[in-house]
Design an enzyme around this catalytic site. Structure first.
Site, PDB file in Angstrom:
ATOM      1  N   SER A   1      -6.463   3.376  -3.047  1.00 54.14           N
ATOM      2  CA  SER A   1      -7.426   3.944  -4.004  1.00 54.14           C
ATOM      3  C   SER A   1      -7.898   2.917  -5.042  1.00 54.14           C
ATOM      4  CB  SER A   1      -6.825   5.180  -4.693  1.00 54.14           C
ATOM      5  OG  SER A   1      -6.602   6.220  -3.762  1.00 54.14           O
TER       6      SER A   1
ATOM      7  N   GLU B   1       0.844  -1.191   0.000  1.00 53.30           N
ATOM      8  CA  GLU B   1       0.000   0.000   0.000  1.00 53.30           C
ATOM      9  C   GLU B   1       0.885   1.248   0.000  1.00 53.30           C
ATOM     10  OE1 GLU B   1      -4.291  -0.606   1.695  1.00 53.30           O
ATOM     11  OE2 GLU B   1      -2.880  -0.259   3.307  1.00 53.30           O
TER      12      GLU B   1
END
Length: 249
Positions: free
Chosen positions: A209, A163
């Site tokens: 996202s 991430e």
């Protein structure tokens, strides 16, 4: 082959009423699809396990303490998480590393505690925008992996989630080539440390996202076995298309 996993991190969102979405989500899952995991806030764990009963949806927590018990007001142990019926716990998320000053050795101790309690750990790794722009991404990832992952990782007890910090909740997404670079690097590092037989079966997730309109492209990336999804996991209309895209990848 690694398991395909679609994991939803609710962060500090949701109430008991929010758990009604689990039944709706279960009704919208593909046949023979990926493992689906929801990680709600700790107060909802017992209710989430009950709400998911009879479905294929798994429940996990968002953090645990390294100690089995003790004078740690406000914390939750891995054994207490397991007692709810949850089977996973997210550890080393950037919001914990940055907001709570968690170091690699802290994350490592938590993973050891999770394993001892019979939980699978989702180890989060990721670089800042400054590190990305300075071309330090792989150095940062290597250091976090080496320092955070204990010996004894297996495909059953460990999932790795990449991430990039600069992509979490920002709407910014790395290019496919950037995602592939990191995931290929992770697979190679795991292979060097654990051997190909073990490393090839550990699921590598991308997070940052992930949304219905970009999920299919992300899942085209080599060595991407699923996603750790934040805000888009809160609504069936957003999360179900991501799960379907993973099932079709």
């Amino acid at each position: 082959m690694p398991r395909k996993i679609a994991a939803g991190n609710w962060k500090m969102n949701g109430t008991a009423a929010s758990l009604a979405m689990l039944r709706d989500l279960a009704a919208n899952l593909p046949d023979a699809g990926p493992d689906v995991l929801i990680c709600p806030p700790a107060p909802l764990l017992f209710r989430a396990v009950d709400a998911a009963a009879g479905t294929s949806i798994l429940i996990g927590a968002q953090d645990c303490h390294a100690a089995a018990s003790g004078a740690y007001t406000g914390d939750i142990s891995a054994a207490q998480i397991a007692d709810t019926g949850a089977t996973y716990v997210i550890l080393g998320h950037s919001e914990r590393r940055e907001g709570h000053n968690e170091r690699n050795r802290d994350v490592r101790a938590k993973i050891e505690a999770a394993w001892a309690a019979g939980l699978a750990a989702i180890l989060c790794l990721g670089e800042s925008l400054e590190d990305r722009e300075a071309d330090n991404t792989l150095d940062i990832i290597a250091g976090q992996l080496a320092g955070s992952l204990p010996n004894g990782a297996t495909p059953e007890n460990t999932v790795i989630a990449y991430e990039p910090i600069w992509a979490i909740g920002t709407g910014k997404v790395p290019t496919l080539a950037q995602i592939v670079d990191v995931h290929d690097f992770l697979r190679a590092e795991l292979t060097d440390r654990l051997g190909a037989t073990t490393a090839d079966d550990i699921s590598l997730l991308y997070g940052g996202s992930v949304k219905p309109d970009n999920a299919a492209l992300i899942f085209e990336a080599r060595n991407v076995d699923g996603a750790l999804v934040g805000g888009a996991s809160l609504k069936v209309a957003d999360f179900a298309p991501i799960i379907h895209a993973l099932a079709q990848s």
